[in-house]
Design a protein around this motif. Sequence first.
Motif, mmCIF file in Angstrom:
data_model
loop_
_atom_site.group_PDB
_atom_site.id
_atom_site.type_symbol
_atom_site.label_atom_id
_atom_site.label_comp_id
_atom_site.label_asym_id
_atom_site.label_seq_id
_atom_site.Cartn_x
_atom_site.Cartn_y
_atom_site.Cartn_z
ATOM 1 N N VAL A 1 14.912 -66.588 13.910
ATOM 2 C CA VAL A 1 13.424 -67.055 14.155
ATOM 3 C C VAL A 1 13.044 -66.316 15.349
ATOM 4 C CG1 VAL A 1 11.854 -68.770 15.453
ATOM 5 C CG2 VAL A 1 13.613 -69.434 13.511
ATOM 6 N N THR A 2 13.998 -65.802 16.417
ATOM 7 C CA THR A 2 13.448 -65.059 17.549
ATOM 8 C C THR A 2 13.326 -63.695 17.006
ATOM 9 O OG1 THR A 2 14.629 -66.170 19.064
ATOM 10 C CG2 THR A 2 14.294 -64.043 19.788
ATOM 11 N N ASP A 3 14.141 -62.809 16.181
ATOM 12 C CA ASP A 3 13.986 -61.618 15.653
ATOM 13 C C ASP A 3 12.787 -61.497 14.773
ATOM 14 O OD1 ASP A 3 16.259 -60.433 16.694
ATOM 15 O OD2 ASP A 3 17.360 -60.437 14.949
ATOM 16 N N GLU A 4 12.419 -62.517 13.952
ATOM 17 C CA GLU A 4 11.195 -62.670 13.141
ATOM 18 C C GLU A 4 9.897 -62.489 13.960
ATOM 19 O OE1 GLU A 4 11.357 -61.226 10.298
ATOM 20 O OE2 GLU A 4 13.422 -61.669 10.006
ATOM 21 N N VAL A 5 10.055 -63.548 15.132
ATOM 22 C CA VAL A 5 8.786 -63.563 15.853
ATOM 23 C C VAL A 5 8.571 -62.031 16.570
ATOM 24 C CG1 VAL A 5 8.052 -64.215 18.058
ATOM 25 C CG2 VAL A 5 8.829 -65.831 16.226
ATOM 26 N N ALA A 6 9.507 -61.541 17.054
ATOM 27 C CA ALA A 6 9.667 -60.181 17.626
ATOM 28 C C ALA A 6 9.091 -59.010 16.510
ATOM 29 C CB ALA A 6 10.819 -59.781 18.076
ATOM 30 N N ASP A 7 9.376 -59.487 15.390
ATOM 31 C CA ASP A 7 8.982 -58.088 14.278
ATOM 32 C C ASP A 7 7.572 -58.345 14.217
ATOM 33 O OD1 ASP A 7 11.391 -57.317 13.894
ATOM 34 O OD2 ASP A 7 11.989 -58.154 12.203
ATOM 35 N N VAL A 8 7.072 -59.692 14.115
ATOM 36 C CA VAL A 8 5.564 -60.053 13.812
ATOM 37 C C VAL A 8 4.721 -59.477 14.740
ATOM 38 C CG1 VAL A 8 3.962 -62.008 13.518
ATOM 39 C CG2 VAL A 8 5.962 -62.087 12.358
ATOM 40 N N LEU B 1 0.523 -51.147 8.396
ATOM 41 C CA LEU B 1 0.786 -51.772 9.581
ATOM 42 C C LEU B 1 0.431 -53.266 9.342
ATOM 43 C CD1 LEU B 1 -0.186 -49.810 12.478
ATOM 44 C CD2 LEU B 1 2.267 -50.352 11.727
ATOM 45 N N VAL B 2 -0.581 -53.743 8.526
ATOM 46 C CA VAL B 2 -1.036 -54.943 7.902
ATOM 47 C C VAL B 2 -0.094 -55.688 7.015
ATOM 48 C CG1 VAL B 2 -2.674 -56.200 6.796
ATOM 49 C CG2 VAL B 2 -3.363 -54.754 8.800
ATOM 50 N N ALA B 3 0.294 -54.480 6.230
ATOM 51 C CA ALA B 3 1.418 -55.051 4.935
ATOM 52 C C ALA B 3 2.771 -55.468 5.697
ATOM 53 C CB ALA B 3 1.365 -53.794 3.942
ATOM 54 N N ALA B 4 3.121 -54.397 6.550
ATOM 55 C CA ALA B 4 4.380 -54.845 7.236
ATOM 56 C C ALA B 4 4.289 -56.180 8.166
ATOM 57 C CB ALA B 4 4.553 -53.752 8.211
ATOM 58 N N LEU B 5 3.028 -56.367 8.751
ATOM 59 C CA LEU B 5 2.903 -57.687 9.421
ATOM 60 C C LEU B 5 3.035 -58.808 8.381
ATOM 61 C CD1 LEU B 5 1.864 -59.069 11.874
ATOM 62 C CD2 LEU B 5 -0.410 -58.581 11.376
ATOM 63 N N SER B 6 2.452 -58.716 7.302
ATOM 64 C CA SER B 6 2.338 -59.735 6.290
ATOM 65 C C SER B 6 3.950 -59.980 5.801
ATOM 66 C CB SER B 6 1.486 -59.357 5.159
ATOM 67 O OG SER B 6 1.596 -60.355 4.171
ATOM 68 N N VAL B 7 4.817 -59.004 5.717
ATOM 69 C CA VAL B 7 5.756 -59.232 5.171
ATOM 70 C C VAL B 7 6.854 -59.771 6.348
ATOM 71 C CG1 VAL B 7 8.022 -58.011 4.896
ATOM 72 C CG2 VAL B 7 6.013 -57.253 3.692
ATOM 73 N N GLU B 8 6.713 -59.412 7.523
ATOM 74 C CA GLU B 8 7.293 -59.985 8.483
ATOM 75 C C GLU B 8 7.296 -61.451 8.843
ATOM 76 O OE1 GLU B 8 10.140 -58.903 9.622
ATOM 77 O OE2 GLU B 8 9.690 -56.912 8.999
ATOM 78 N N ALA B 9 5.771 -61.901 8.802
ATOM 79 C CA ALA B 9 5.166 -63.364 8.856
ATOM 80 C C ALA B 9 5.957 -64.135 7.556
ATOM 81 C CB ALA B 9 3.713 -63.218 8.795
ATOM 82 N N SER B 10 6.085 -63.453 6.518
ATOM 83 C CA SER B 10 6.522 -64.282 5.322
ATOM 84 C C SER B 10 7.981 -64.474 5.455
ATOM 85 C CB SER B 10 6.195 -63.417 4.249
ATOM 86 O OG SER B 10 4.973 -63.445 3.698
ATOM 87 N N GLU B 11 8.688 -63.674 6.257
ATOM 88 C CA GLU B 11 10.128 -63.858 6.408
ATOM 89 C C GLU B 11 10.368 -64.848 7.588
ATOM 90 O OE1 GLU B 11 11.890 -60.045 7.656
ATOM 91 O OE2 GLU B 11 11.641 -59.123 5.647
ATOM 92 N N LEU B 12 9.370 -65.009 8.534
ATOM 93 C CA LEU B 12 9.438 -66.104 9.268
ATOM 94 C C LEU B 12 9.207 -67.421 8.420
ATOM 95 C CD1 LEU B 12 9.586 -67.005 12.413
ATOM 96 C CD2 LEU B 12 7.092 -66.585 12.746
ATOM 97 N N VAL B 13 8.109 -67.626 7.698
ATOM 98 C CA VAL B 13 7.819 -68.646 6.866
ATOM 99 C C VAL B 13 8.907 -69.114 6.081
ATOM 100 C CG1 VAL B 13 6.515 -69.532 4.966
ATOM 101 C CG2 VAL B 13 5.436 -68.240 6.749
#
Length: 103
Positions: free
Chosen positions: A59-66, A23-35
Amino acid sequence: MQRRLAEFAAARHWQPFHTPKNLVAALSVEASELVEIFQWLTPEESARVMDDPDTAHRVTDEVADVLAYLLQLCEVLGVDPLAALAAKIDRNEHRFPVSEEGP
């Protein structure tokens, strides 16, 4: 939201994959996609990012994923995210008191 996310994962038998590490790895990936959306924008362009419907949707989709991965991590670890945030704000208020002189 945490219950809805847990039910969604359970219906798909994803719980074995929802370890804290994953979950932390996935969170990091999604945060990177937002960046990535903001990476080469000027400060002014970044302030107007929601003006473009396509970019706003991304942006909205990536915020939701994070948020989804963060909430799932909290669920797995037994962390109350709102209590954790309130405690952190309390600590920061003590660490960084308001100065009447400004920054």
